[in-house]
Design an enzyme around this catalytic site. Sequence first.
Site, PDB file in Angstrom:
ATOM      1  N   CYS A  96       0.838  -1.196   0.000  1.00 53.27           N
ATOM      2  CA  CYS A  96       0.000   0.000   0.000  1.00 53.27           C
ATOM      3  C   CYS A  96       0.875   1.249   0.000  1.00 53.27           C
ATOM      4  CB  CYS A  96      -0.904   0.041   1.237  1.00 53.27           C
ATOM      5  SG  CYS A  96      -2.187  -1.236   1.254  1.00 53.27           S
ATOM      6  N   GLN A 275     -10.027 -11.922 -11.296  1.00 53.43           N
ATOM      7  CA  GLN A 275     -10.156 -10.583 -10.737  1.00 53.43           C
ATOM      8  C   GLN A 275      -9.921 -10.681  -9.226  1.00 53.43           C
ATOM      9  OE1 GLN A 275     -10.394  -7.813 -12.325  1.00 53.43           O
ATOM     10  NE2 GLN A 275     -10.781  -8.627 -14.376  1.00 53.43           N
ATOM     11  N   CYS A 394      -6.353  -2.427 -16.734  1.00 51.06           N
ATOM     12  CA  CYS A 394      -5.804  -2.226 -15.389  1.00 51.06           C
ATOM     13  C   CYS A 394      -4.683  -1.194 -15.412  1.00 51.06           C
ATOM     14  CB  CYS A 394      -5.309  -3.540 -14.806  1.00 51.06           C
ATOM     15  SG  CYS A 394      -4.038  -4.361 -15.794  1.00 51.06           S
TER      16      CYS A 394
END
Length: 437
Positions: A96, A275, A394
């Site tokens: 992240c 996905q 994406c």
Amino acid sequence: MARPPRRRPARPAVRAAGAPRIVDVLIESVGARGDGIARLGEGTVFVGGTAPGDRVRVRLDGRRGEGLAGTLVELLEAGPDRVEPLCRHFGDCGGCALQHLSAARHDAWKSDLLITALARQGLPVDGVRPLASVPAGTRRRATFAFVRAGKGTIVGFNARLSDRIVDVAECPLLDPTLTALLTPLRTVLADVGTGLGGDVTVTRTEGGLDVLVQAEARLDIFDRERLAAFADSSDLARLSWRRPGEEAEPLVCRRPAVVTMGGVAVEPPAGGFLQPSAEGERLLAGLVVEAVGGAPRVADLFAGCGSFTFPLAATAAVHAVEGDAAALGALRAAAHRAGLKVTCEARDLARRPLIGPELKAYDAVVFDPPRAGAAPQAQALADAGPPLVVAVSCSPATLARDAAILVAGGYALVAVTPVDQFPWSAHLEAVAVFRRR
């Protein structure tokens, strides 16, 4: 909850003799990789873990593109968009980049990734719809890195810009069943193989967890017994092992590792692409089906295991094209069991895209390529494509490039929806709709 600002008097930039350069800067914006951007003289500094409005002390580490890379040394004053990160590993784990950013600023930044990419290609942005988001805690698939360390095993994600593995105890992105497997994974991986290190892909399926271990080690009979016991005690659906360059070997198959796509049960190959969340898959498929409307004949290019093929097949005759033989095999088998009007073709679309005469057989084409995009296929569509094209991507940059090819060939970009399946990261998906002018 926003973190209250810590106010300190501004200090001048300092540099000790022989030490790295230390500067104080104001973060003005967030860049495409999720790093804060500050101005230093006439140059730019990129600083991870910072938010707009932050006043920070930074160590300058060297060049990065046309600017400088910096490391956050101290937060001098928090900006209005800084919040407390949810995960104890944030800042060390590289998974992240933006947990410290407020939800409103995060979502606006994500949408701007797409808007900026389209604008750079000279494309209209008035058709960009509001961001659609998938909540954290729903990700059904993750690949963990692992390495044997002493008498134990470290299992987790790579640190930011590093090969070092952060030993992960939690992850707010993942479905809890995935993180619950980390402790038993550490135990079994410490006891099998030799010189062990590699990756573990864990997927939540309707039959249970599907686990693929990828490592150099060869397994003896005792390793196989330990892994079988691990599969039983962890109630796995399937456990497979793969050495680099070889096919995955199923070690234990206790239940079918099934996922449902458009009402059709599909058993993907071990480690096969899906996905990242079922919620995201349904969201993307809904946008694709809405865009295709009542087109009776549809080509689904880069079809994978059928994420869009099967929802489309409820109302259309679908031709699914995919270069990965295992994925296409799973799609074909599922379509046969369901008795659907789906035809399948194995084809490397990067090297051999569908061209004019082939494309004339369809009323609409859907394509969902890897991150590198589908420039050859986009050009073939621009030359002789059907009235309607739907692109799923994406990567905003490669979507914009492919979109520019389509628009130059006579299509109009009528709508594009940004979809955030990867909260707090610089990744963004989108569904774009093109019609012949």
